[in-house]
Design a protein around this motif. Structure first.
Motif, mmCIF file in Angstrom:
data_model
loop_
_atom_site.group_PDB
_atom_site.id
_atom_site.type_symbol
_atom_site.label_atom_id
_atom_site.label_comp_id
_atom_site.label_asym_id
_atom_site.label_seq_id
_atom_site.Cartn_x
_atom_site.Cartn_y
_atom_site.Cartn_z
ATOM 1 N N ALA A 291 0.837 -1.216 0.000
ATOM 2 C CA ALA A 291 0.000 0.000 0.000
ATOM 3 C C ALA A 291 0.872 1.267 0.000
ATOM 4 C CB ALA A 291 -0.908 -0.009 1.220
ATOM 5 N N LYS A 292 0.364 2.290 -0.661
ATOM 6 C CA LYS A 292 1.078 3.568 -0.689
ATOM 7 C C LYS A 292 1.067 4.218 0.683
ATOM 8 C CE LYS A 292 0.887 5.479 -5.323
ATOM 9 N NZ LYS A 292 0.502 4.309 -6.106
ATOM 10 N N ASN A 293 -0.071 4.060 1.371
ATOM 11 C CA ASN A 293 -0.231 4.687 2.676
ATOM 12 C C ASN A 293 -0.606 3.606 3.690
ATOM 13 O OD1 ASN A 293 -0.705 6.417 4.769
ATOM 14 N ND2 ASN A 293 -2.667 7.168 3.975
ATOM 15 N N PRO A 294 0.387 2.790 4.053
ATOM 16 C CA PRO A 294 0.065 1.596 4.848
ATOM 17 C C PRO A 294 -0.403 1.926 6.254
ATOM 18 C CG PRO A 294 2.442 1.867 4.639
ATOM 19 C CD PRO A 294 1.827 2.932 3.796
ATOM 20 N N LEU A 295 -1.155 0.994 6.843
ATOM 21 C CA LEU A 295 -1.708 1.197 8.186
ATOM 22 C C LEU A 295 -0.659 1.067 9.289
ATOM 23 C CD1 LEU A 295 -5.040 -0.840 8.361
ATOM 24 C CD2 LEU A 295 -4.766 1.633 8.552
ATOM 25 N N SER A 296 0.321 0.192 9.054
ATOM 26 C CA SER A 296 1.200 -0.185 10.170
ATOM 27 C C SER A 296 1.911 1.018 10.800
ATOM 28 C CB SER A 296 2.227 -1.223 9.722
ATOM 29 O OG SER A 296 2.741 -0.866 8.483
ATOM 30 N N GLU A 297 1.937 1.003 12.132
ATOM 31 C CA GLU A 297 2.525 2.118 12.883
ATOM 32 C C GLU A 297 4.008 1.869 13.145
ATOM 33 O OE1 GLU A 297 1.173 4.882 13.736
ATOM 34 O OE2 GLU A 297 -0.881 4.461 13.109
ATOM 35 N N THR A 298 4.293 0.646 13.604
ATOM 36 C CA THR A 298 5.683 0.367 13.978
ATOM 37 C C THR A 298 6.460 -0.097 12.755
ATOM 38 O OG1 THR A 298 4.909 -1.797 14.560
ATOM 39 C CG2 THR A 298 5.277 -0.266 16.386
ATOM 40 N N LEU A 299 7.469 0.646 12.446
ATOM 41 C CA LEU A 299 8.211 0.331 11.235
ATOM 42 C C LEU A 299 9.684 0.094 11.556
ATOM 43 C CD1 LEU A 299 6.727 2.993 8.808
ATOM 44 C CD2 LEU A 299 6.404 0.534 8.718
ATOM 45 N N HIS A 300 10.169 -1.039 11.102
ATOM 46 C CA HIS A 300 11.619 -1.238 11.187
ATOM 47 C C HIS A 300 12.074 -2.022 9.962
ATOM 48 C CE1 HIS A 300 9.799 -4.752 13.147
ATOM 49 N NE2 HIS A 300 10.759 -5.407 12.526
ATOM 50 N N VAL A 301 13.247 -1.676 9.452
ATOM 51 C CA VAL A 301 13.786 -2.387 8.296
ATOM 52 C C VAL A 301 14.191 -3.787 8.774
ATOM 53 C CG1 VAL A 301 15.666 -2.394 6.598
ATOM 54 C CG2 VAL A 301 14.654 -0.226 7.340
ATOM 55 N N PRO A 302 13.732 -4.857 8.092
ATOM 56 C CA PRO A 302 14.142 -6.194 8.534
ATOM 57 C C PRO A 302 15.673 -6.279 8.610
ATOM 58 C CG PRO A 302 12.445 -6.349 6.841
ATOM 59 C CD PRO A 302 12.807 -4.901 6.953
ATOM 60 N N LYS A 303 16.136 -6.904 9.677
ATOM 61 C CA LYS A 303 17.585 -6.962 9.944
ATOM 62 C C LYS A 303 18.377 -7.480 8.750
ATOM 63 C CE LYS A 303 18.741 -7.931 14.681
ATOM 64 N NZ LYS A 303 18.133 -8.990 15.433
ATOM 65 N N SER A 304 17.823 -8.514 8.105
ATOM 66 C CA SER A 304 18.588 -9.168 7.045
ATOM 67 C C SER A 304 18.875 -8.252 5.860
ATOM 68 C CB SER A 304 17.838 -10.419 6.569
ATOM 69 O OG SER A 304 16.510 -10.086 6.256
ATOM 70 N N VAL A 305 18.111 -7.155 5.718
ATOM 71 C CA VAL A 305 18.354 -6.291 4.549
ATOM 72 C C VAL A 305 18.896 -4.918 4.961
ATOM 73 C CG1 VAL A 305 16.631 -7.413 3.114
ATOM 74 C CG2 VAL A 305 15.961 -5.432 4.441
ATOM 75 N N ALA A 306 19.252 -4.809 6.225
ATOM 76 C CA ALA A 306 19.651 -3.490 6.724
ATOM 77 C C ALA A 306 20.721 -2.847 5.840
ATOM 78 C CB ALA A 306 20.124 -3.614 8.163
ATOM 79 N N GLY A 307 21.707 -3.631 5.414
ATOM 80 C CA GLY A 307 22.800 -3.056 4.630
ATOM 81 C C GLY A 307 22.414 -2.683 3.206
ATOM 82 N N LEU A 308 21.274 -3.182 2.741
ATOM 83 C CA LEU A 308 20.894 -2.973 1.334
ATOM 84 C C LEU A 308 20.063 -1.724 1.123
ATOM 85 C CD1 LEU A 308 19.729 -6.444 -0.054
ATOM 86 C CD2 LEU A 308 21.661 -5.079 -0.808
ATOM 87 N N LEU A 309 19.524 -1.214 2.212
ATOM 88 C CA LEU A 309 18.521 -0.171 2.071
ATOM 89 C C LEU A 309 18.863 0.979 2.993
ATOM 90 C CD1 LEU A 309 15.645 -0.138 0.729
ATOM 91 C CD2 LEU A 309 14.784 -0.549 3.022
ATOM 92 N N SER A 310 19.057 2.154 2.418
ATOM 93 C CA SER A 310 19.298 3.258 3.338
ATOM 94 C C SER A 310 18.331 4.383 3.030
ATOM 95 C CB SER A 310 20.743 3.732 3.232
ATOM 96 O OG SER A 310 20.872 4.503 2.084
#
Ligand SMILES: C[S@@+](CC[C@H](N)C(=O)[O-])C[C@H]1O[C@@H](n2cnc3c(N)ncnc32)[C@H](O)[C@@H]1O
Length: 436
Positions: A291-310
């Motif tokens: 979704a463009k405007n997702p409902l979820s409040e708590t957001l964290h980049v999954p650990k496994s992709v942390a280095g791929l996405l900044s």
């Protein structure tokens, strides 16, 4: 080529060209439009390569049910899951089908009962502010009469659900919304003169019935009737270690708004499938993965992709949707790993590198998240499709397409780390790939 070759004939990272000289509408495939369908050749290939008699096959983002229709060719049990109730209704009509003679008889009775006297009517979904913007008064009263006739004639639930979807297949055409675009909008520069419902619906339903008849011919006598579940791929209603094969194309990252694309259809079918009002409809849009405007409040980049996405590489206004998307797919992959049998296979089709700006290396992210959940990448290749039958130009690239990537994972106990970046990025179309 018109069918994909077997797995051992495809090199890792290869991009295959598939030529579809005939429309991909055999059986019930062409029953209803749906954004971002995959071509039937893909699930057919996956079923041919990886299923066996009695196998449990699941498509967790089943959309309009392409996988389920193809599964009818094989002696397997198939389950499709989708969060969108209209997608579920379409998938059911295509794969969990009614008896052909029941449909023929019911439709002839509906036609006989359909009133000729136009009565003013609104669209059934509540909260639609300006129904006249989307459908002329004539179209609304014809449709209202037709849906009432379907309710009034005695028939079983499967037959009725099939007729709802068959009639829904003309809704966009009889609306004022543009036919060429996926999005539902009324063009003022290119005004439309929609046909009357009565002028086209008979032909469309007859075509739907013919599709049902041809499905009988392509069906394997030992295929079980597929089941469609209205559920969430982040929480699969499936027993642990029970699935032999998953085949799917997950939603794209904030690029296809399924509900908005099917809005004209939702105005009529929404209340029949559980979306009574505009508010329900808007909520569905925000719940979906991607979704463009997702409902979820708590957001964290999954650990496994942390280095791929900044955060610097993703435009500020897309950060929430991007992180929420990756989080959803990470949760889904953990669920998929739970449901798959040991050595079970997951065939996932993902669009050309995800984001509008090419900033999110989607296949790399998926591969790493999958590995962290015990799904090891076995193979990856791309395909592009030429649709010779598609005549109208699309931004100067008649009938073409981008590349879709097919990622094949295997459920293992300890996934071997995959290459940091798959050799799949940056692939561009050569000039001869542009069909006219
Ligand atoms: C790319 S489409 C699938 C198209 C399908 N392969 C076909 O041929 O019709 C992705 C689907 O995922 C569904 N979806 C989005 N979020 C979901 C979720 N969390 N759980 C299940 N389905 C979801 C959308 O409603 C959409 O139907």
């Amino acid at each position: 080529m018109t069918e994909l070759p077997s797995l051992d004939e495809i090199a890792f990272g290869e991009v295959l060209a598939m030529s579809l000289s005939t429309p991909t509408t055999h059986g019930t495939h062409g029953l209803h439009r749906f954004p971002a369908k995959f071509v039937p050749q893909i699930p057919r290939w996956a079923l041919r390569e990886f299923s066996h008699p009695g196998a449990l096959v699941v498509d967790p983002f089943v959309g309009s049910g392409t996988t389920l229709v193809e599964a009818l060719r094989y002696p397997v049990r198939a389950i499709g899951i989708d969060l969108d109730p209209l997608a579920c209704a379409i998938a059911r009509a295509k794969a969990d089908v009614p008896n052909l003679e029941d449909v023929r008889l019911a439709w002839s009775r509906v036609i006989a009962r359909w009133p000729h006297v136009p009565v003013p009517a609104n669209v059934p979904m509540s909260g639609v502010d300006n129904p006249g913007h989307w459908f002329s008064e004539g179209a609304r009263s014809e449709l209202d009469g037709l849906f009432r006739a379907i309710e009034a004639v005695e028939m079983n639930a499967r037959t009725r659900a099939f007729l709802h979807v068959a009639v829904s297949s003309v809704l966009r055409r009889v609306s004022n919304a543009d036919d060429q675009s996926m999005k539902t909008y009324v063009s003022h520069t290119n005004p439309k003169d929609p046909p009357a419902v009565r002028a086209i619906v008979g032909k469309s339903v007859d075509r739907a019935i013919a599709g049902l008849a041809s499905l009988e011919n392509m069906r394997n006598s030992r295929a079980e009737m597929p089941r469609v579940l209205h559920a969430d791929a982040r929480e699969l209603p499936i027993e642990s270690s029970s699935v032999d094969l998953m085949i799917t194309s997950p939603p794209y990252l904030d690029s296809v708004d399924y509900q908005y694309n099917l809005m004209a259809e939702y105005f009529w079918l929404g209340p029949l499938v559980g979306a009574e009002s505009r508010d329900d409809f808007n909520l569905l849009r925000r719940q979906a993965t991607g979704a463009k405007n997702p409902l979820s409040e708590t957001l964290h980049v999954p650990k496994s992709v942390a280095g791929l996405l900044s955060a610097e590489h993703v435009p500020h206004d897309r950060w929430r949707s991007t992180v929420s998307y990756l989080q959803d797919l990470d949760t889904h992959l953990a669920e998929a790993a739970r449901c798959l049998k040991r050595h079970g296979i997951y065939v996932m089709v993902v669009g050309n590198s995800g984001s509008r700006n090419g900033e999110v290396p989607l296949h790399d992210c998926l591969t790493r998240m999958a590995a962290s959940r015990g799904l090891s990448l076995e193979h990856a290749f791309g395909y592009r499709v030429r649709r010779h039958y598609m005549k109208f130009p699309r931004k100067g690239r008649g009938g073409i397409i981008l590349v879709d990537w097919v990622l094949v994972f295997r459920r293992v106990m300890d996934a071997t780390p995959s290459p940091d970046r798959l050799p799949l990025l940056g692939w561009t179309l050569p000039p001869d790939a542009v069909a006219n």
